[in-house]
Design a protein around this motif. Structure first.
Motif, PDB file in Angstrom:
ATOM      1  N   ASP A 271       0.853  -1.183   0.000  1.00 39.64           N
ATOM      2  CA  ASP A 271       0.000   0.000   0.000  1.00 39.64           C
ATOM      3  C   ASP A 271       0.889   1.233   0.000  1.00 39.64           C
ATOM      4  O   ASP A 271       2.050   1.176   0.403  1.00 39.64           O
ATOM      5  N   GLN A 272       0.349   2.358  -0.465  1.00 37.45           N
ATOM      6  CA  GLN A 272       1.106   3.598  -0.585  1.00 37.45           C
ATOM      7  C   GLN A 272       0.508   4.663   0.319  1.00 37.45           C
ATOM      8  O   GLN A 272      -0.715   4.735   0.480  1.00 37.45           O
ATOM      9  N   ASP A 273       1.387   5.485   0.869  1.00 37.15           N
ATOM     10  CA  ASP A 273       0.951   6.525   1.805  1.00 37.15           C
ATOM     11  C   ASP A 273       0.682   7.856   1.127  1.00 37.15           C
ATOM     12  O   ASP A 273       0.251   8.799   1.785  1.00 37.15           O
ATOM     13  N   SER A 274       0.979   7.949  -0.175  1.00 42.74           N
ATOM     14  CA  SER A 274       0.739   9.191  -0.901  1.00 42.74           C
ATOM     15  C   SER A 274       0.415   8.872  -2.357  1.00 42.74           C
ATOM     16  O   SER A 274       1.092   8.025  -2.965  1.00 42.74           O
ATOM     17  N   PRO A 275      -0.592   9.524  -2.952  1.00 43.53           N
ATOM     18  CA  PRO A 275      -0.876   9.305  -4.373  1.00 43.53           C
ATOM     19  C   PRO A 275       0.171   9.923  -5.290  1.00 43.53           C
ATOM     20  O   PRO A 275       0.202   9.625  -6.481  1.00 43.53           O
ATOM     21  N   LEU A 276       1.033  10.764  -4.739  1.00 42.68           N
ATOM     22  CA  LEU A 276       2.038  11.445  -5.549  1.00 42.68           C
ATOM     23  C   LEU A 276       3.364  10.695  -5.636  1.00 42.68           C
ATOM     24  O   LEU A 276       4.209  11.045  -6.465  1.00 42.68           O
ATOM     25  N   PHE A 277       3.536   9.698  -4.766  1.00 47.26           N
ATOM     26  CA  PHE A 277       4.803   8.974  -4.725  1.00 47.26           C
ATOM     27  C   PHE A 277       4.529   7.487  -4.517  1.00 47.26           C
ATOM     28  O   PHE A 277       3.707   7.104  -3.671  1.00 47.26           O
ATOM     29  N   THR A 278       5.208   6.637  -5.284  1.00 46.12           N
ATOM     30  CA  THR A 278       5.028   5.182  -5.193  1.00 46.12           C
ATOM     31  C   THR A 278       6.348   4.522  -4.865  1.00 46.12           C
ATOM     32  O   THR A 278       7.344   4.692  -5.575  1.00 46.12           O
ATOM     33  N   LEU A 279       6.368   3.761  -3.764  1.00 44.93           N
ATOM     34  CA  LEU A 279       7.486   2.888  -3.410  1.00 44.93           C
ATOM     35  C   LEU A 279       7.017   1.465  -3.694  1.00 44.93           C
ATOM     36  O   LEU A 279       6.227   0.906  -2.941  1.00 44.93           O
ATOM     37  N   ASN A 280       7.505   0.887  -4.793  1.00 50.53           N
ATOM     38  CA  ASN A 280       6.949  -0.365  -5.302  1.00 50.53           C
ATOM     39  C   ASN A 280       7.597  -1.610  -4.690  1.00 50.53           C
ATOM     40  O   ASN A 280       6.916  -2.501  -4.194  1.00 50.53           O
ATOM     41  N   GLN A 281       8.921  -1.692  -4.737  1.00 48.57           N
ATOM     42  CA  GLN A 281       9.624  -2.871  -4.246  1.00 48.57           C
ATOM     43  C   GLN A 281      11.078  -2.519  -3.939  1.00 48.57           C
ATOM     44  O   GLN A 281      11.600  -1.506  -4.413  1.00 48.57           O
ATOM     45  N   SER A 282      11.727  -3.394  -3.153  1.00 51.63           N
ATOM     46  CA  SER A 282      13.114  -3.163  -2.758  1.00 51.63           C
ATOM     47  C   SER A 282      13.845  -4.492  -2.698  1.00 51.63           C
ATOM     48  O   SER A 282      13.248  -5.537  -2.424  1.00 51.63           O
ATOM     49  N   VAL A 283      15.148  -4.425  -2.931  1.00 51.28           N
ATOM     50  CA  VAL A 283      16.028  -5.578  -2.773  1.00 51.28           C
ATOM     51  C   VAL A 283      17.262  -5.128  -2.000  1.00 51.28           C
ATOM     52  O   VAL A 283      17.864  -4.101  -2.326  1.00 51.28           O
ATOM     53  N   ASN A 284      17.608  -5.889  -0.979  1.00 57.28           N
ATOM     54  CA  ASN A 284      18.847  -5.673  -0.241  1.00 57.28           C
ATOM     55  C   ASN A 284      19.509  -7.026  -0.073  1.00 57.28           C
ATOM     56  O   ASN A 284      18.979  -7.896   0.620  1.00 57.28           O
ATOM     57  N   GLY A 285      20.654  -7.245  -0.725  1.00 56.18           N
ATOM     58  CA  GLY A 285      21.260  -8.565  -0.683  1.00 56.18           C
ATOM     59  C   GLY A 285      22.750  -8.533  -0.919  1.00 56.18           C
ATOM     60  O   GLY A 285      23.309  -7.545  -1.405  1.00 56.18           O
ATOM     61  N   SER A 286      23.400  -9.629  -0.574  1.00 52.85           N
ATOM     62  CA  SER A 286      24.844  -9.765  -0.761  1.00 52.85           C
ATOM     63  C   SER A 286      25.177 -11.178  -1.193  1.00 52.85           C
ATOM     64  O   SER A 286      24.440 -12.132  -0.903  1.00 52.85           O
ATOM     65  N   ILE A 287      26.310 -11.312  -1.886  1.00 50.50           N
ATOM     66  CA  ILE A 287      26.850 -12.604  -2.288  1.00 50.50           C
ATOM     67  C   ILE A 287      28.362 -12.509  -2.243  1.00 50.50           C
ATOM     68  O   ILE A 287      28.930 -11.449  -2.543  1.00 50.50           O
ATOM     69  N   GLY A 288      29.036 -13.578  -1.819  1.00 47.67           N
ATOM     70  CA  GLY A 288      30.488 -13.507  -1.722  1.00 47.67           C
ATOM     71  C   GLY A 288      31.084 -14.788  -1.199  1.00 47.67           C
ATOM     72  O   GLY A 288      30.436 -15.843  -1.161  1.00 47.67           O
ATOM     73  N   MET A 289      32.349 -14.701  -0.783  1.00 51.15           N
ATOM     74  CA  MET A 289      33.033 -15.856  -0.214  1.00 51.15           C
ATOM     75  C   MET A 289      34.033 -15.389   0.829  1.00 51.15           C
ATOM     76  O   MET A 289      34.523 -14.255   0.789  1.00 51.15           O
TER      77      MET A 289
END
Length: 336
Positions: A271-289
Protein backbone atom coordinates in the motif's frame (compact mmCIF):
# COMPACT_ATOMS: atom_id res chain seq x y z
CA UNK A 1 12.14 -69.89 50.90
CA UNK A 2 9.13 -67.81 49.84
CA UNK A 3 5.75 -69.18 50.89
CA UNK A 4 3.78 -70.37 47.81
CA UNK A 5 0.74 -68.40 48.93
CA UNK A 6 2.80 -65.22 49.31
CA UNK A 7 4.30 -65.74 45.86
CA UNK A 8 0.85 -66.17 44.30
CA UNK A 9 -0.38 -63.00 46.01
CA UNK A 10 2.65 -61.03 44.72
CA UNK A 11 2.49 -62.49 41.21
CA UNK A 12 -0.01 -59.94 39.79
CA UNK A 13 2.13 -57.04 40.97
CA UNK A 14 5.26 -58.60 39.50
CA UNK A 15 3.51 -59.11 36.17
CA UNK A 16 2.36 -55.48 36.11
CA UNK A 17 5.89 -54.27 36.90
CA UNK A 18 7.37 -56.40 34.12
CA UNK A 19 4.77 -55.13 31.68
CA UNK A 20 5.60 -51.53 32.56
CA UNK A 21 9.32 -52.12 32.18
CA UNK A 22 8.79 -53.81 28.84
CA UNK A 23 6.57 -51.04 27.57
CA UNK A 24 8.85 -48.18 28.61
CA UNK A 25 11.04 -48.08 25.47
CA UNK A 26 7.92 -48.17 23.32
CA UNK A 27 6.58 -44.85 24.56
CA UNK A 28 9.59 -43.06 26.10
CA UNK A 29 12.40 -43.68 23.63
CA UNK A 30 13.47 -43.02 20.06
CA UNK A 31 13.62 -46.25 18.05
CA UNK A 32 15.77 -47.03 15.01
CA UNK A 33 15.07 -50.06 12.79
CA UNK A 34 18.15 -51.08 10.82
CA UNK A 35 18.37 -52.70 7.40
CA UNK A 36 20.16 -55.69 8.96
CA UNK A 37 17.21 -56.40 11.28
CA UNK A 38 18.59 -54.81 14.46
CA UNK A 39 16.57 -52.38 16.54
CA UNK A 40 18.04 -49.65 18.77
CA UNK A 41 16.14 -47.75 21.48
CA UNK A 42 17.47 -44.64 23.15
CA UNK A 43 17.65 -40.85 22.76
CA UNK A 44 18.59 -39.15 19.47
CA UNK A 45 21.35 -36.61 20.22
CA UNK A 46 22.11 -35.46 16.68
CA UNK A 47 20.65 -36.11 13.24
CA UNK A 48 21.99 -34.91 9.89
CA UNK A 49 21.49 -35.97 6.29
CA UNK A 50 24.48 -38.37 6.64
CA UNK A 51 24.43 -39.74 10.18
CA UNK A 52 22.43 -40.25 13.39
CA UNK A 53 23.92 -40.32 16.90
CA UNK A 54 21.80 -42.15 19.50
CA UNK A 55 22.43 -42.38 23.27
CA UNK A 56 21.67 -45.91 24.50
CA UNK A 57 20.24 -46.49 28.01
CA UNK A 58 23.18 -48.65 29.14
CA UNK A 59 26.10 -47.64 26.96
CA UNK A 60 27.97 -44.95 25.10
CA UNK A 61 26.34 -43.02 22.20
CA UNK A 62 26.52 -44.71 18.80
CA UNK A 63 26.99 -42.87 15.50
CA UNK A 64 25.22 -44.64 12.63
CA UNK A 65 25.17 -43.84 8.91
CA UNK A 66 21.73 -42.75 7.69
CA UNK A 67 22.02 -45.25 4.84
CA UNK A 68 22.05 -48.12 7.39
CA UNK A 69 18.71 -47.06 8.91
CA UNK A 70 15.53 -48.43 7.38
CA UNK A 71 13.09 -46.32 9.40
CA UNK A 72 12.73 -44.65 12.80
CA UNK A 73 10.19 -43.43 15.29
CA UNK A 74 10.87 -40.46 17.56
CA UNK A 75 9.39 -39.98 21.00
CA UNK A 76 9.38 -36.19 20.40
CA UNK A 77 10.04 -34.12 17.26
CA UNK A 78 13.80 -33.81 16.85
CA UNK A 79 15.21 -30.30 17.13
CA UNK A 80 18.79 -29.99 15.92
CA UNK A 81 21.60 -28.21 17.65
CA UNK A 82 22.10 -24.57 16.64
CA UNK A 83 23.78 -24.07 13.28
CA UNK A 84 27.00 -22.09 13.49
CA UNK A 85 30.68 -22.26 12.65
CA UNK A 86 32.82 -22.49 15.77
CA UNK A 87 31.26 -20.81 18.75
CA UNK A 88 31.03 -21.35 22.51
CA UNK A 89 28.76 -23.96 24.11
CA UNK A 90 27.42 -23.57 27.63
CA UNK A 91 24.74 -25.33 29.64
CA UNK A 92 23.87 -23.50 32.89
CA UNK A 93 21.06 -25.93 33.83
CA UNK A 94 22.92 -29.12 32.98
CA UNK A 95 20.11 -30.32 30.69
CA UNK A 96 21.16 -31.36 27.18
CA UNK A 97 17.97 -30.06 25.56
CA UNK A 98 18.60 -26.59 27.06
CA UNK A 99 22.26 -26.24 26.02
CA UNK A 100 23.10 -22.87 24.43
CA UNK A 101 25.47 -22.06 21.58
CA UNK A 102 26.97 -18.57 21.20
CA UNK A 103 28.77 -17.16 18.17
CA UNK A 104 29.91 -13.73 17.05
CA UNK A 105 31.87 -12.05 14.28
CA UNK A 106 33.12 -8.65 13.20
CA UNK A 107 34.56 -7.29 9.95
CA UNK A 108 36.49 -4.18 8.94
CA UNK A 109 35.50 -3.52 5.32
CA UNK A 110 37.21 -1.60 2.56
CA UNK A 111 34.39 -0.57 0.26
CA UNK A 112 34.52 0.27 -3.45
CA UNK A 113 31.28 2.06 -4.17
CA UNK A 114 30.05 2.44 -7.74
CA UNK A 115 27.04 4.31 -9.10
CA UNK A 116 27.55 7.79 -10.60
CA UNK A 117 30.98 8.09 -8.96
CA UNK A 118 33.58 6.02 -7.17
CA UNK A 119 34.80 6.43 -3.63
CA UNK A 120 36.55 4.43 -0.95
CA UNK A 121 35.67 4.19 2.71
CA UNK A 122 35.97 1.91 5.72
CA UNK A 123 32.96 0.58 7.56
CA UNK A 124 32.34 -1.89 10.38
CA UNK A 125 29.98 -4.86 10.50
CA UNK A 126 29.24 -7.28 13.31
CA UNK A 127 26.81 -10.00 14.35
CA UNK A 128 26.08 -11.90 17.53
CA UNK A 129 23.97 -15.08 17.83
CA UNK A 130 22.74 -17.02 20.86
CA UNK A 131 20.72 -20.19 20.26
CA UNK A 132 19.49 -23.47 21.68
CA UNK A 133 17.15 -26.07 20.22
CA UNK A 134 14.05 -23.89 20.71
CA UNK A 135 15.23 -20.28 20.45
CA UNK A 136 17.69 -18.17 18.49
CA UNK A 137 18.53 -14.55 19.29
CA UNK A 138 20.51 -12.55 16.74
CA UNK A 139 21.81 -8.98 16.71
CA UNK A 140 23.35 -7.57 13.52
CA UNK A 141 24.93 -4.14 13.25
CA UNK A 142 26.73 -1.90 10.76
CA UNK A 143 28.42 1.48 11.02
CA UNK A 144 29.51 3.50 7.97
CA UNK A 145 31.46 6.74 7.69
CA UNK A 146 32.57 7.90 4.24
CA UNK A 147 34.44 10.97 3.07
CA UNK A 148 35.54 12.25 -0.34
CA UNK A 149 38.01 15.12 -0.70
CA UNK A 150 37.55 16.00 2.96
CA UNK A 151 33.75 16.11 2.72
CA UNK A 152 31.54 13.70 4.63
CA UNK A 153 29.37 11.80 2.15
CA UNK A 154 27.87 9.12 4.40
CA UNK A 155 27.45 8.74 8.13
CA UNK A 156 24.92 6.15 9.24
CA UNK A 157 24.40 2.99 11.26
CA UNK A 158 22.02 0.04 11.26
CA UNK A 159 20.83 -2.34 14.00
CA UNK A 160 18.76 -5.48 13.44
CA UNK A 161 17.62 -7.59 16.41
CA UNK A 162 15.98 -10.93 15.45
CA UNK A 163 14.15 -13.58 17.49
CA UNK A 164 13.47 -17.07 16.05
CA UNK A 165 11.25 -19.69 17.72
CA UNK A 166 11.83 -23.25 16.43
CA UNK A 167 8.94 -25.71 16.24
CA UNK A 168 10.98 -28.66 14.90
CA UNK A 169 14.17 -29.27 12.92
CA UNK A 170 12.95 -27.18 9.96
CA UNK A 171 10.12 -24.76 10.79
CA UNK A 172 10.51 -21.61 12.87
CA UNK A 173 8.81 -18.25 13.42
CA UNK A 174 10.82 -15.04 13.05
CA UNK A 175 10.18 -11.57 14.46
CA UNK A 176 12.62 -8.79 13.56
CA UNK A 177 13.27 -5.06 13.74
CA UNK A 178 15.44 -3.29 11.14
CA UNK A 179 16.54 0.14 12.41
CA UNK A 180 18.56 2.48 10.14
CA UNK A 181 19.62 5.98 11.19
CA UNK A 182 21.36 8.49 8.91
CA UNK A 183 23.12 11.51 10.42
CA UNK A 184 23.26 13.43 7.09
CA UNK A 185 20.34 12.70 4.77
CA UNK A 186 16.92 14.30 5.18
CA UNK A 187 15.32 10.82 5.24
CA UNK A 188 17.12 10.15 8.47
CA UNK A 189 15.25 7.16 9.90
CA UNK A 190 13.86 3.90 8.51
CA UNK A 191 12.20 1.33 10.76
CA UNK A 192 10.99 -2.09 9.52
CA UNK A 193 8.89 -4.29 11.80
CA UNK A 194 8.30 -7.81 10.46
CA UNK A 195 7.10 -11.24 11.54
CA UNK A 196 6.50 -14.53 9.76
CA UNK A 197 7.46 -18.20 9.22
CA UNK A 198 10.81 -19.56 8.11
CA UNK A 199 12.08 -22.92 6.87
CA UNK A 200 15.57 -24.33 7.43
CA UNK A 201 16.85 -26.89 4.91
CA UNK A 202 20.29 -27.64 6.40
CA UNK A 203 20.82 -28.34 10.06
CA UNK A 204 24.50 -28.70 10.89
CA UNK A 205 27.05 -26.25 12.29
CA UNK A 206 28.92 -25.61 9.05
CA UNK A 207 26.11 -25.11 6.55
CA UNK A 208 22.95 -23.04 6.49
CA UNK A 209 20.12 -22.55 4.04
CA UNK A 210 17.02 -20.76 5.28
CA UNK A 211 14.07 -19.04 3.63
CA UNK A 212 11.96 -16.57 5.58
CA UNK A 213 8.64 -14.94 4.65
CA UNK A 214 7.42 -11.98 6.66
CA UNK A 215 4.66 -9.45 6.73
CA UNK A 216 5.09 -6.10 8.37
CA UNK A 217 5.31 -2.36 7.95
CA UNK A 218 8.09 0.09 7.10
CA UNK A 219 8.09 3.50 8.79
CA UNK A 220 10.05 6.29 7.09
CA UNK A 221 10.88 9.63 8.76
CA UNK A 222 12.23 12.89 7.32
CA UNK A 223 13.63 15.89 9.12
CA UNK A 224 11.27 18.79 9.75
CA UNK A 225 11.16 21.64 7.27
CA UNK A 226 11.34 19.57 4.07
CA UNK A 227 8.75 21.21 1.81
CA UNK A 228 8.78 18.39 -0.78
CA UNK A 229 8.01 15.77 1.87
CA UNK A 230 5.26 17.93 3.36
CA UNK A 231 3.69 18.26 -0.09
CA UNK A 232 3.92 14.51 -0.79
CA UNK A 233 2.79 13.11 2.56
CA UNK A 234 1.37 16.01 4.54
CA UNK A 235 3.69 15.14 7.44
CA UNK A 236 7.38 14.28 8.00
CA UNK A 237 6.74 10.54 8.11
CA UNK A 238 5.12 7.74 6.08
CA UNK A 239 4.30 4.05 6.48
CA UNK A 240 4.30 1.17 3.98
CA UNK A 241 2.82 -2.29 4.69
CA UNK A 242 4.93 -4.98 3.03
CA UNK A 243 5.46 -8.68 2.36
CA UNK A 244 9.03 -9.96 2.13
CA UNK A 245 11.09 -13.03 1.24
CA UNK A 246 14.50 -13.41 2.85
CA UNK A 247 17.29 -15.93 2.44
CA UNK A 248 20.40 -16.93 4.40
CA UNK A 249 22.92 -19.31 2.79
CA UNK A 250 26.42 -20.50 3.57
CA UNK A 251 28.33 -23.52 2.30
CA UNK A 252 31.94 -24.58 3.00
CA UNK A 253 34.13 -25.85 0.15
CA UNK A 254 37.79 -26.81 -0.37
CA UNK A 255 38.31 -28.64 2.92
CA UNK A 256 36.19 -25.99 4.66
CA UNK A 257 38.82 -23.28 4.18
CA UNK A 258 36.49 -21.34 1.84
CA UNK A 259 32.89 -20.48 2.60
CA UNK A 260 30.36 -19.35 -0.02
CA UNK A 261 27.56 -17.17 1.29
CA UNK A 262 24.57 -15.10 0.27
CA UNK A 263 22.05 -13.20 2.37
CA UNK A 264 19.31 -10.72 1.62
CA UNK A 265 15.67 -9.70 1.44
CA UNK A 266 13.17 -8.90 -1.30
CA UNK A 267 10.33 -6.57 -0.22
CA UNK A 268 7.04 -5.89 -2.00
CA UNK A 269 5.10 -2.88 -0.69
CA UNK A 270 1.37 -3.53 -0.48
CA UNK A 271 0.00 0.00 0.00
CA UNK A 272 1.11 3.60 -0.58
CA UNK A 273 0.95 6.52 1.81
CA UNK A 274 0.74 9.19 -0.90
CA UNK A 275 -0.88 9.30 -4.37
CA UNK A 276 2.04 11.44 -5.55
CA UNK A 277 4.80 8.97 -4.72
CA UNK A 278 5.03 5.18 -5.19
CA UNK A 279 7.49 2.89 -3.41
CA UNK A 280 6.95 -0.37 -5.30
CA UNK A 281 9.62 -2.87 -4.25
CA UNK A 282 13.11 -3.16 -2.76
CA UNK A 283 16.03 -5.58 -2.77
CA UNK A 284 18.85 -5.67 -0.24
CA UNK A 285 21.26 -8.57 -0.68
CA UNK A 286 24.84 -9.77 -0.76
CA UNK A 287 26.85 -12.60 -2.29
CA UNK A 288 30.49 -13.51 -1.72
CA UNK A 289 33.03 -15.86 -0.21
CA UNK A 290 35.26 -16.04 2.85
CA UNK A 291 38.69 -17.58 3.23
CA UNK A 292 39.45 -18.85 6.75
CA UNK A 293 43.08 -18.69 7.83
CA UNK A 294 41.96 -20.58 10.94
CA UNK A 295 38.73 -20.96 12.93
CA UNK A 296 38.84 -17.31 14.02
CA UNK A 297 40.41 -15.13 11.29
CA UNK A 298 39.01 -14.70 7.78
CA UNK A 299 39.39 -12.65 4.63
CA UNK A 300 36.19 -11.92 2.68
CA UNK A 301 35.00 -10.55 -0.61
CA UNK A 302 31.37 -9.62 -1.17
CA UNK A 303 29.16 -7.79 -3.64
CA UNK A 304 26.09 -6.02 -2.25
CA UNK A 305 23.03 -4.52 -3.90
CA UNK A 306 20.59 -1.93 -2.56
CA UNK A 307 17.73 -1.25 -4.98
CA UNK A 308 14.50 0.70 -4.51
CA UNK A 309 11.94 0.65 -7.30
CA UNK A 310 10.19 4.01 -6.79
CA UNK A 311 8.79 6.91 -8.80
CA UNK A 312 6.93 10.22 -8.61
CA UNK A 313 3.43 10.33 -10.08
CA UNK A 314 2.96 13.53 -12.12
CA UNK A 315 0.31 14.69 -14.62
CA UNK A 316 2.85 14.00 -17.37
CA UNK A 317 3.59 10.44 -16.16
CA UNK A 318 6.15 8.76 -13.95
CA UNK A 319 9.48 10.24 -12.96
CA UNK A 320 11.64 7.30 -11.98
CA UNK A 321 14.09 7.60 -9.09
CA UNK A 322 17.55 6.12 -9.55
CA UNK A 323 17.65 3.97 -6.43
CA UNK A 324 20.23 1.31 -7.37
CA UNK A 325 23.62 1.03 -5.67
CA UNK A 326 26.24 -1.72 -6.03
CA UNK A 327 28.99 -2.04 -3.45
CA UNK A 328 32.09 -4.22 -3.47
CA UNK A 329 33.74 -5.13 -0.16
CA UNK A 330 37.09 -6.58 0.82
CA UNK A 331 36.98 -7.43 4.52
CA UNK A 332 39.26 -8.67 7.25
CA UNK A 333 37.32 -10.20 10.09
CA UNK A 334 37.37 -12.34 13.19
CA UNK A 335 34.82 -14.74 14.63
CA UNK A 336 34.28 -17.03 17.60
Amino acid sequence: MMNPCSFLRALPRLLCLCALLAATPLWAADILWMHNGDRLSGKIEEMTDKMVRIKLPYGEPLTIARSAIMRWRLDKPYKPKPTAKGGIDFNPLGIAENAWHMTGNGDVNIKLKSNTSQSNDVNLKGAFELANMDWRYTLEGEYNYETTDGKTDSHDYQLKPIVDIFFDQSWFWRSSVDYEYDMIETDYLSLDLGSGPGYRFWNDKKRRLELITQGGVRYAYWRDGNEVVEELFGSPHASYPFASLGWDYRQPVWEERIELFSKGTYIKYLDQDSPLFTLNQSVNGSIGMRYYFNDNVRLSWSSELDWDDAWFNTPDGRITIDGKEWRQYISLGASF
